[in-house]
Design an enzyme around this catalytic site. Structure first.
Site, PDB file in Angstrom:
ATOM      1  CE1 TYR A   6      -3.367   2.856   0.480  1.00  0.00           C
ATOM      2  CE2 TYR A   6      -2.270   3.303   2.565  1.00  0.00           C
ATOM      3  CZ  TYR A   6      -3.176   3.673   1.582  1.00  0.00           C
ATOM      4  OH  TYR A   6      -3.878   4.835   1.705  1.00  0.00           O
TER       5      TYR A   6
ATOM      6  NE  ARG B  96      -2.950   7.415  -3.826  1.00  0.00           N
ATOM      7  CZ  ARG B  96      -3.910   6.987  -2.994  1.00  0.00           C
ATOM      8  NH1 ARG B  96      -5.150   6.813  -3.429  1.00  0.00           N
ATOM      9  NH2 ARG B  96      -3.630   6.724  -1.735  1.00  0.00           N
TER      10      ARG B  96
ATOM     11  CE1 TYR C   2      -4.445  10.196   7.778  1.00  0.00           C
ATOM     12  CE2 TYR C   2      -3.813   8.320   6.429  1.00  0.00           C
ATOM     13  CZ  TYR C   2      -4.774   9.017   7.131  1.00  0.00           C
ATOM     14  OH  TYR C   2      -6.043   8.525   7.171  1.00  0.00           O
TER      15      TYR C   2
ATOM     16  NE  ARG D  27      -9.562  11.862   5.961  1.00  0.00           N
ATOM     17  CZ  ARG D  27      -8.861  10.765   6.222  1.00  0.00           C
ATOM     18  NH1 ARG D  27      -9.276   9.580   5.818  1.00  0.00           N
ATOM     19  NH2 ARG D  27      -7.711  10.858   6.866  1.00  0.00           N
TER      20      ARG D  27
ATOM     21  CD  GLU E 214     -11.473   1.951   3.478  1.00  0.00           C
ATOM     22  OE1 GLU E 214     -10.417   1.670   4.079  1.00  0.00           O
ATOM     23  OE2 GLU E 214     -11.515   2.271   2.289  1.00  0.00           O
TER      24      GLU E 214
END
Ligand code: 3EB
Length: 327
Positions: free
Chosen positions: A136, A143, A196, A209, A315
Site C-alpha cells: 500500500y 500515486r 499523514y 475525505r 471501511e
C-alpha cells in the site's frame, strides 16, 4: 447539471444505453476492455452473495469511448470515466506513477481536467514489496509523485478508496468533469490523509475525505481513524461506530459549514454504499450494523477485502444526496 449516477446490478445483466462504465466485482481481475462500447473493468472482489455484482455508471446523451495507452475511457459532454490496470510486481512506485500520469494526460487532452472520485484495488495490500515496504505504501508513493508532478492546473486531490483485492494486479477507475466545480471536503475529526505523518509511509495517501459535486457528496472509504491514528484495534463494533461517526460528521452541517459549504446530510441520505470487511466471520455482524445505520432503501454491497492498514477491520464508502422529503 446532472451528476453521474451509479447503481448495482447482477454481474451478468445486460445494460441499456447511456452507459459510461461497468465495473464487475466478481471472481477475477484483469486489464480493462471495451465491451459493446462500454468500458469494463473486472475486479476480483467477492460480495456476500458470492455471485458478484456490477456497478454501472450512466451519463447523458451521446457517449464516446476509447483507449489511451493502457487505459480505457468513455465520456459524454460533461463527465469522463476511465479505468486502468497495473500488473503485479515487486515494486509499484514507478508503474503507479506511470499509470496515474497517463490518466492525468488523458483528462488534460480530452478537457475533463477535474477528477472528483477515484477507486484503487490493490493486491497483497498489507504484504511487503521486494524491498520490504508495504505494498500500500509503495502504491501511495507512486500515486503521490504523479499528483505532485503531473496533476497540474486542477483542483486538488479527489475523494478516493484504496482497498485490497484478491486479484493479480492493481485495478483502478475514476470520474472526472469538465465544467463543474467539484469541492474537496475534509473531516475535522481526521487529519487530511495527504498530511499523514511519515510513519505511515514515505509519501502520504493522495485523497480527500469527500468531494462535493452539485448536490452530491462522494464519500471516500472511511475507517476507524481519529486524527491519523487507528482506534479500537481488534474490536469490530467499536471500529464500525467510529467509521460511521466519521461519515456522519463529514457529511453533516457543522463540518460542511466550517468549510463554507451550505447544506448538510445525514446517514439516511447515503446510498450506493460499499461496506468492506476484513474477516468473513464478521459479515453477519456487519450486515446487522449497516441495516440499522442506513435508510431501508439504500443500496448496500458487502465486500470482503483487506484494508490498507493491517489493524483496520471495516471501511465504508457511499454517496450522499438529498432524499425526497416523503422518504
Ligand atoms: C484512511 O482513512 C483509510 O489510499 O485511496 C481510505 C480511503 C483509505 C482512500 C486511499 C485509503 C484510501 O487512511 C484508508
Amino acid at each position: 447539471m446532472a451528476t453521474p449516477r451509479s447503481r448495482f446490478i447482477a454481474h451478468d445483466a445486460t445494460c441499456e444505453d447511456d452507459v459510461l462504465a461497468r465495473i464487475v466485482f466478481g471472481a477475477a481481475s484483469g486489464g480493462p476492455c471495451i465491451e459493446s462500447g462500454v468500458p469494463t473493468l473486472r475486479l476480483a472482489m467477492c460480495d456476500d452473495s458470492h455471485d458478484g455484482f456490477a456497478e454501472i455508471w450512466t451519463g447523458n446523451g451521446p457517449i464516446h469511448s476509447g483507449r489511451f495507452n493502457d487505459l480505457v475511457f468513455a465520456h459524454d459532454d460533461e463527465f469522463l470515466f476511465c479505468a486502468g490496470f497495473i500488473a503485479s510486481s515487486g515494486r509499484y512506485t514507478e508503474a503507479t506513477r506511470q499509470a496515474y500520469g497517463d490518466a492525468f494526460a488523458l483528462v488534460g487532452e480530452r478537457d475533463f481536467p477535474k477528477i472528483f472520485r477515484m477507486w484503487n484495488f490493490i493486491p497483497h495490500i498489507n504484504g511487503a514489496n521486494r524491498e520490504g515496504l508495504e505494498v500500500y505504501r509503495d502504491f501511495c508513493r507512486g500515486r503521490a509523485i504523479a499528483f505532485e508532478q503531473d496533476y497540474t492546473g486542477a483542483s486538488g486531490m479527489p475523494a478516493a478508496t484504496g482497498i485490497g483485492t484478491s486479484g493479480d494486479g492493481v485495478g483502478f477507475y475514476f470520474l472526472a468533469c469538465r465544467a463543474n466545480s467539484p469541492r474537496h471536503i475534509e473531516n475535522s475529526r481526521q487529519t487530511p490523509a495527504y498530511e499523514y505523518p511519515q510513519r505511515y509511509g514515505p509519501k502520504s495517501p493522495s485523497f480527500a475525505r469527500g468531494t462535493l459535486l452539485d448536490d452530491t457528496l462522494y464519500v471516500s472509504g472511511t475507517a476507524s481513524i481519529l486524527g491519523h491514528e487507528t482506534v479500537h484495534e481488534g474490536d469490530l463494533d467499536k471500529q464500525w461506530h467510529v467509521a460511521i461517526g466519521n461519515i456522519a460528521h463529514l457529511i453533516g452541517i457543522e463540518n460542511l459549514e466550517a468549510q463554507n459549504v451550505s447544506g448538510g446530510y445525514t446517514l439516511r441520505d447515503l446510498d450506493q454504499i460499499k461496506v468492506y470487511y476484513r474477516h468473513a466471520a464478521d459479515l453477519p455482524r456487519v450486515m446487522k450494523l449497516a441495516q440499522t445505520a442506513f435508510h431501508a432503501d439504500a443500496n448496500i454491497r458487502y465486500v470482503k477485502a483487506d484494508i490498507c492498514r493491517a489493524d483496520l477491520l471495516v471501511e465504508i464508502e457511499g454517496i450522499a444526496s438529498y432524499r425526497r422529503r416523503s422518504d
